[in-house]
Scaffold this active site. Structure first.
Site, mmCIF file in Angstrom:
data_model
loop_
_atom_site.group_PDB
_atom_site.id
_atom_site.type_symbol
_atom_site.label_atom_id
_atom_site.label_comp_id
_atom_site.label_asym_id
_atom_site.label_seq_id
_atom_site.Cartn_x
_atom_site.Cartn_y
_atom_site.Cartn_z
ATOM 1 N N ASP A 248 9.212 2.699 1.743
ATOM 2 C CA ASP A 248 8.090 3.489 2.368
ATOM 3 C C ASP A 248 8.010 2.961 3.940
ATOM 4 O OD1 ASP A 248 5.387 4.183 3.137
ATOM 5 O OD2 ASP A 248 4.539 3.608 1.147
ATOM 6 N N LYS B 116 2.497 9.722 8.490
ATOM 7 C CA LYS B 116 1.640 9.316 9.787
ATOM 8 C C LYS B 116 2.231 9.938 10.831
ATOM 9 C CE LYS B 116 -0.838 5.679 7.808
ATOM 10 N NZ LYS B 116 -0.670 5.157 6.426
ATOM 11 N N PHE C 221 0.738 -1.186 -0.008
ATOM 12 C CA PHE C 221 -0.112 -0.119 0.046
ATOM 13 C C PHE C 221 0.761 1.133 -0.059
ATOM 14 C CE2 PHE C 221 -2.389 3.758 1.737
ATOM 15 C CZ PHE C 221 -3.627 3.597 0.833
HETATM 16 C C1 PLP Z 1 -0.800 5.454 5.098
HETATM 17 C C2 PLP Z 1 0.253 4.930 4.107
HETATM 18 C C3 PLP Z 1 0.293 5.528 2.980
HETATM 19 C C4 PLP Z 1 -0.659 6.875 2.535
HETATM 20 O O1 PLP Z 1 -0.300 7.767 3.247
HETATM 21 P P1 PLP Z 1 -1.419 9.233 3.144
HETATM 22 O O2 PLP Z 1 -1.161 9.859 4.327
HETATM 23 O O3 PLP Z 1 -2.866 8.450 3.511
HETATM 24 O O4 PLP Z 1 -1.438 9.628 1.843
HETATM 25 C C5 PLP Z 1 1.321 5.219 2.233
HETATM 26 N N1 PLP Z 1 2.151 4.144 2.680
HETATM 27 C C6 PLP Z 1 2.124 3.577 3.662
HETATM 28 C C7 PLP Z 1 3.050 2.250 4.049
HETATM 29 C C8 PLP Z 1 1.001 3.808 4.290
HETATM 30 O O5 PLP Z 1 0.850 2.833 5.545
#
Ligand code: PLP
Length: 386
Positions: free
Chosen positions: A210, A239, A123
């Site tokens: 990420d 986050k 994701f």
């Molecule tokens: C939450 C998340 C995203 C997206 O972040 P947003 O602030 O919602 O755009 C991308 N990568 C990972 C691993 C995430 O947990």
């Protein structure tokens, strides 16, 4: 617009790990707004920093120097080993910056159609490029045409990446979560990241991590890659960085840090004095209260506690995690556990259909961890016994 099926509750106030709804009912928040409120709710240090900064200066735009942004960049580089930072407002935007860096890096090596290797079940966000990078059809369906330039391989499969390296491709980078969050708290084998590092070194590819969910202390290190001795080329965070104030960042080193130049990327809000100040207050609190070590210790307590109470329960297929990122996998879909937990005053999440996901704040105490173990274990065993 109705982008979410919302649970029937509204919160009015919070303090640390606790939340209170509009009827005055109290809840233990073992999800932290999806790994965002790492310091818990209404953290006094962050609140004071925000209030002070709101009175002094909120925004000037990136046309001018911003001291707080530079201080934050220095701090992030120090804890990550990276060299330069691009600030934005969300995780998806941080990954967009990483994707753009990879493309510039590829064009710099005369590759006209550069591709990024991404994983199944990953994701990376909801913008067009990041939903294309995401390995989940549900996130992509209806939004075709998708963006070109991504090659997908299974997660935790170094051979699949090596195969791309040995066939002719336009790959220039690998983008991967050190632990897949939305995909079900999938923890790869111990040598996985190091393996990716060495393939990237051989091929001259960028290793891009990420760490939007795993970063800023969650797994018991500042960054999940620090559990192994390696440095990626690009790291994205968001986050937990602002404890709820929107801020994201794309960190890079070496040639990856030099790809973006004046005019090649930008943002109106990114790194403004208010969000930078909030993030500095977050890093201060994590450091002064030793919360990275706390995440490691409490994470261990939770894992052991769940293994004691649930590993012999029929229907529990796996209990895994790292620091305060914990997944309990069941042999059946269990989405309704979220509502049942809510009724008992506990906030949890279920992801990948059958994985109970816990992301409690880094400030969780051992007593609160015991409450989480007891409540979640009861909930899961009662559900499986039905
Ligand atoms: C939450 C998340 C995203 C997206 O972040 P947003 O602030 O919602 O755009 C991308 N990568 C990972 C691993 C995430 O947990």
């Amino acid at each position: 617009m109705s982008t979410y099926t919302r649970l029937p509750v509204r919160f009015e106030r919070g303090e640390g790990i606790w939340l209170w709804d509009t009827e005055g009912r109290q809840y233990l928040d073992a999800l932290s707004g999806i790994a965002v409120c790492a310091l818990g709710h209404a953290h006094p240090g962050v609140a004071q920093a925000l209030a002070e900064q709101a009175r002094r200066l909120v925004h000037t735009s990136n046309l001018y120097g911003i001291d707080l942004q530079e201080q934050l960049a220095d701090r992030l580089c120090k804890i990550s080993g990276m060299e330069r930072v691009f600030f934005c407002n969300s995780g998806a935007e941080a990954n967009e910056a990483a994707i753009k860096i990879a493309r510039l890096y590829g064009h710099g090596r005369d590759i006209t159609c550069p591709a990024i290797i991404v994983m199944e079940n990953s994701f990376h966000g909801r913008t067009m490029a990041t939903l294309t990078a995401t390995g989940n059809r549900k996130v992509q369906a209806g939004f075709e045409p998708l963006v070109r330039g991504f090659i997908r391989v299974p997660f935790n499969d170094l051979e699949a990446i090596r195969t791309i390296a040995t066939t002719k491709s336009d790959a220039v980078a690998v983008l991967v979560e050190p632990i897949q969050g939305e995909g079900g708290i999938n923890v790869p084998d111990e040598n996985y990241l190091a393996g990716i590092r060495s393939i990237c070194d051989e091929q001259g590819w960028l290793m891009m991590l990420d760490e939007i969910q795993t970063g800023i202390g969650r797994t018991g290190n500042w960054f999940a890659f620090q559990h192994e001795s390696l440095l990626p080329d690009v790291v994205t965070v968001a986050k937990a960085l602002g404890n709820g104030v929107p801020i994201g960042a794309c960190l890079a080193r070496g040639s990856a840090a030099e790809c973006l130049q004046p005019g090649s990327h930008g943002t109106t809000f990114g790194g403004n004095p208010l969000s930078a100040r909030a993030a500095l207050a977050v890093l201060d609190a994590i450091e002064s209260d030793d919360l990275v070590a706390n995440a490691r210790a409490i994470g261990q307590q939770l894992l052991e506690g769940f293994r004691n109470s649930l590993s012999d329960t029929a229907g529990v297929t796996d209990i895994r995690g790292s620091g305060l990122m914990i997944g309990i996998e069941l042999d059946r879909p269990c989405g309704e556990l979220v509502r049942r937990a809510l009724e008992r005053g506990l906030l949890i999440n279920v992801t990948a259909d059958r994985v109970v996901r816990l992301l409690p704040p880094l400030v969780t105490t051992d007593h609160q961890a015991e409450i989480i173990i007891e409540k979640v274990s009861d909930l899961v065993s009662e559900f499986l016994a039905e």
